[in-house]
Design an enzyme around this catalytic site. Structure first.
Site, short mmCIF file in Angstrom:
data_model
loop_
_atom_site.label_atom_id
_atom_site.label_comp_id
_atom_site.label_asym_id
_atom_site.label_seq_id
_atom_site.Cartn_x
_atom_site.Cartn_y
_atom_site.Cartn_z
N CYS A 290 41.52 47.68 51.73
CA CYS A 290 40.64 48.41 50.66
C CYS A 290 41.48 49.36 49.92
O CYS A 290 41.17 49.70 48.73
CB CYS A 290 39.69 48.92 51.62
N CYS A 440 55.07 45.40 44.07
CA CYS A 440 53.79 45.35 44.13
C CYS A 440 53.00 46.87 44.32
O CYS A 440 54.10 47.99 44.36
CB CYS A 440 53.35 44.67 45.35
#
Ligand SMILES: [Zn+2]
Length: 484
Positions: A290, A440
């Site tokens: 999340c 990332c």
């Protein structure tokens, strides 16, 4: 005497929900009510003067509906409830024993505070006492935890233990509504404690500012009635599930991702556990968490509120709940469905021949793919090392494997953009003579990217940006001009 009037009857009592009536018995109360509110006569009694059979009268916990109990004296402080029978399923058994419930009492303030529960036939005084007697552990004081903690505190759960090792950060405030700007950098458990005490000072609040691990979880949850999983990662989820099964504690699970949510109850009596549903987590980095993938702000409130509602139903012992089921909600298109979850008889934890007998013997990092395997060591740069190489003008290739919407938040200068799914077939865009650094958001998907390239036969040197762009944000912001 205080008389609570149920919502469906209130129209006949000038919309009052609570009345003060001077009386010593139920009969006197009924007579006085009819005198004061003549309209009420036709809802309470039929044409023969008999109490209508859909009405229940309670004095405290005692059912006094039958006319032969109308003249029994009422005790001082008893609250009288007028409750109509409404359709409802057979009550489930409560997870709080009768003896625990009977140890609990209420003062006047509590009767007033919880009036809207007391007037519900399904909850009433007995149910509210069970709520007060209950001891609940909430794992995680983040987005889901914000809703769960505040609703359970407001509902009157007697003991609330919150476990979280994190501090409040600015990007938490979009969905973690238990924390405010003032709480930035404070431990989340401290901030949660303040909010709970503001709701109700008499709640016993236990803060555990610690990360749940295999060697501490049993001590943290043992002896509690219920655990509510509000964490955001697979390792914690399996650890909590396993510890709950081994300690014999039911678990209310919740999870959110972007616009989707899930709620389920595991390990209730002989019901399935989380492993029965999902025997293994997805490979690390494949499904963003999340915190990487984001989620719409109210979704945590929706899912957390359903978790709190399920928890209360288990505590009170009412209704149908999500044991053996998984509720799946899509808040973008407002679809929801309830899926059946079967117990897996070959489950390594709760099946007929279990192989997991203790959480300390199980390697959760390995199971969740969080360990670097020994044969493939991932080399990495710290943000400072990468910044230095860029500043020195070293010939290197930087590959950004984030999704387009993530790059829109923070662009990394001079990076080649290759989404993770295209890496294998686009490896010829990389120069195997040069060092290639994969970046990332959190430095986890980049590890998956490096493994993917190696499996596809790429032979050049590959490096991971440790901690991802989250760790490098400040450097990128301060250097961007110079690097361009
Ligand atoms: Zn199982």
């Amino acid at each position: 005497m205080k008389v609570y009037i149920s919502a469906t009857l209130r129209n006949f009592f000038e919309r009052h929900e609570e009345l003060d009536v001077t009386a010593g018995s139920i009969r006197e109360i009924l007579n006085n009510l009819q005198d004061e509110y003549p309209d009420s006569k036709k809802i309470l009694f039929d044409e023969n003067g008999t109490l209508r059979n859909f009405i229940q009268i309670y004095a405290g916990e005692d059912n006094r509906t039958s006319e032969d109990k109308w003249d029994e004296p009422l005790s001082e402080g008893d609250t009288i409830l007028l409750i109509p029978a409404i359709a409802g399923g057979a009550p489930e058994e409560s997870i709080i024993s009768d003896s625990r419930r009977k140890e609990v009492s209420f003062d006047d303030k509590e009767i007033e505070r919880f009036g809207k529960h007391l007037m519900l036939r399904e909850i009433g005084v007995k149910g509210q006492k069970r709520i007060k007697a209950s001891r609940v552990v909430i794992a995680g004081a983040g987005a889901l935890g914000s809703a769960v903690i505040q609703y359970l505190a407001a509902a009157g759960v007697g003991t609330i233990k919150v476990v979280d090792f994190d501090e409040v950060a600015l990007d938490n405030l979009q969905s973690q509504v238990i924390h405010t700007t003032r709480d930035l950098k404070r431990p989340k458990v401290a901030s949660a404690k303040d909010k709970v005490k503001n709701i109700n000072r008499s709640i016993v609040f236990e803060a555990e500012n610690i990360k749940l691990e295999a060697d501490n979880i049993a001590d943290i949850i043992d002896g509690y009635d219920l655990v509510i999983d509000c964490t955001d990662n697979y390792k914690a989820r399996y650890l909590i599930n396993d510890a709950c099964v081994l300690c014999g504690i039911p678990l209310v699970f919740g999870a959110i991702y972007q616009f989707e949510g899930q709620v389920g109850i595991f390990n209730l009596k002989d019901g399935p556990c989380y492993r029965c549903l999902f025997p293994a987590p997805p490979p690390a980095g494949l499904v963003p968490t999340c915190s990487e993938g984001g989620s719409i702000s109210p979704l945590a409130g929706i899912v957390g509120s359903i978790q709190a509602n399920e928890a209360l139903k288990l505590i009170i012992g009412i209704g149908e709940h999500l044991s053996g089921k998984l509720l799946s909600i899509d808040s973008l298109y407002l679809h929801s469905r309830i899926l059946n979850v079967e117990k897996n008889h070959s489950c390594p934890l709760c099946g007929s021949v279990p192989t997991i007998s203790g959480v300390q013997d199980f390697d959760y990092d390995d199971f969740c793919g969080l360990k670097e395997t020994e044969e493939i060591v991932i080399e990495g740069f710290t943000p400072e090392e990468l910044a230095l190489r860029i500043e020195n003008g070293d010939p290197i290739t930087i590959v950004d494997v984030r999704e387009p919407h993530e790059r829109a938040i923070l662009r990394f200068p001079n990076a080649i953009i290759i989404p993770i799914g295209q890496l294998a077939r686009r490896q010829n865009e990389l120069d195997p003579e040069l060092d290639t650094i994969i970046i990332c958001k959190e430095g986890k998907r980049s590890i998956l990217a490096i493994n993917t390239l190696r499996e596809a036969g790429y032979k050049g040197p590959l490096f991971n940006l440790k901690g991802g762009l989250d760790a490098m944000k400040d450097i990128v912001f301060s250097h961007e001009g110079a690097w361009l």
